[in-house]
Write a protein that holds these residues in place. Structure first.
Motif, short mmCIF file in Angstrom:
data_model
loop_
_atom_site.label_atom_id
_atom_site.label_comp_id
_atom_site.label_asym_id
_atom_site.label_seq_id
_atom_site.Cartn_x
_atom_site.Cartn_y
_atom_site.Cartn_z
N ILE A 89 3.89 5.91 -4.85
CA ILE A 89 4.80 4.89 -4.11
C ILE A 89 4.03 3.66 -4.52
O ILE A 89 2.78 3.24 -4.23
N PHE A 91 4.98 -0.25 -3.39
CA PHE A 91 5.54 -1.00 -2.55
C PHE A 91 5.55 -2.38 -3.00
O PHE A 91 4.63 -3.01 -3.56
N ALA A 102 1.61 -0.36 4.19
CA ALA A 102 1.95 0.29 3.05
C ALA A 102 0.88 1.49 2.52
O ALA A 102 1.05 2.85 2.17
N TYR A 105 0.98 4.71 4.25
CA TYR A 105 1.73 5.80 3.74
C TYR A 105 1.51 6.31 2.37
O TYR A 105 2.14 6.48 1.50
N ALA A 107 0.31 4.56 -0.36
CA ALA A 107 0.74 3.79 -1.50
C ALA A 107 -0.30 3.80 -2.55
O ALA A 107 -1.66 4.02 -2.62
N THR A 108 0.49 3.77 -3.92
CA THR A 108 -0.20 3.71 -5.15
C THR A 108 -0.74 2.30 -5.19
O THR A 108 -1.88 2.13 -5.70
N PHE A 110 0.33 -2.01 -4.03
CA PHE A 110 1.35 -2.94 -3.11
C PHE A 110 1.43 -4.40 -3.87
O PHE A 110 0.28 -4.85 -4.32
#
Length: 157
Positions: A89, A91, A102, A105, A107-108, A110
């Motif tokens: 992901i 974001f 982010a 969750y 996130a790879t 942001f």
């Protein structure tokens, strides 16, 4: 009688990608960046709202999500209350305050709007690298369990 030749079309299977943003111009920009820099990504859906995003994720089981955090009056994090997703992901948001959420969750990356093209390319590159590492791992694991063992292993550096 003439013999008809069958033409077989082979399609390179890319990583299924979904773009979620409430601004169609941002979707077009992200789509253009992906088409210019990432031929291994296959955009399977685009969504402008939470319900469309949930439906697209459920149907396509994507490997990469590009998610704008603010979708009108709602936040994209609501999606994860409805669907289980193991995708990488990235974001994207105009508000830095969402960065910590982010990463909660998984996130790879942001990306803060407005962004330079290189920043988004770098974030997507990181996600693609992780996807390629996962694919290599699964291929090696599959080879091991099916008896097609290799005499070597690959290690990314």
């Amino acid at each position: 009688m003439k013999e008809k030749r069958k033409t077989v079309q082979t399609r390179v299977q890319g990583y299924k990608t979904i773009i979620v943003d409430d601004d169609p111009l941002n979707i077009l920009l992200e789509q253009k960046i992906i088409s210019e820099h990432f031929p291994q990504l296959n955009i399977v859906a685009k969504a402008t709202g939470i319900s469309d995003a949930i439906a697209a994720i459920t149907v396509h089981s994507p490997e990469l999500l590009l998610l704008d955090v603010n979708l009108g009056e709602r936040e994209v994090f609501e999606i994860f209350n409805e669907v289980h997703c193991t995708a990488q992901i990235v974001f994207v948001s105009s508000e830095q305050k969402y960065a910590l959420d982010a990463f909660r969750y998984d996130a790879t990356d942001f990306v803060l709007k407005p962004y330079a093209k290189e920043v988004l390319v770098s974030a997507i590159s990181k996600a693609v690298k992780r996807l390629e590492q996962q694919r290599q791992f699964y291929e090696m694991e599959h080879a091991y369990w099916t008896g097609n063992k290799r005499d070597f292993i690959t290690i990314s550096s």
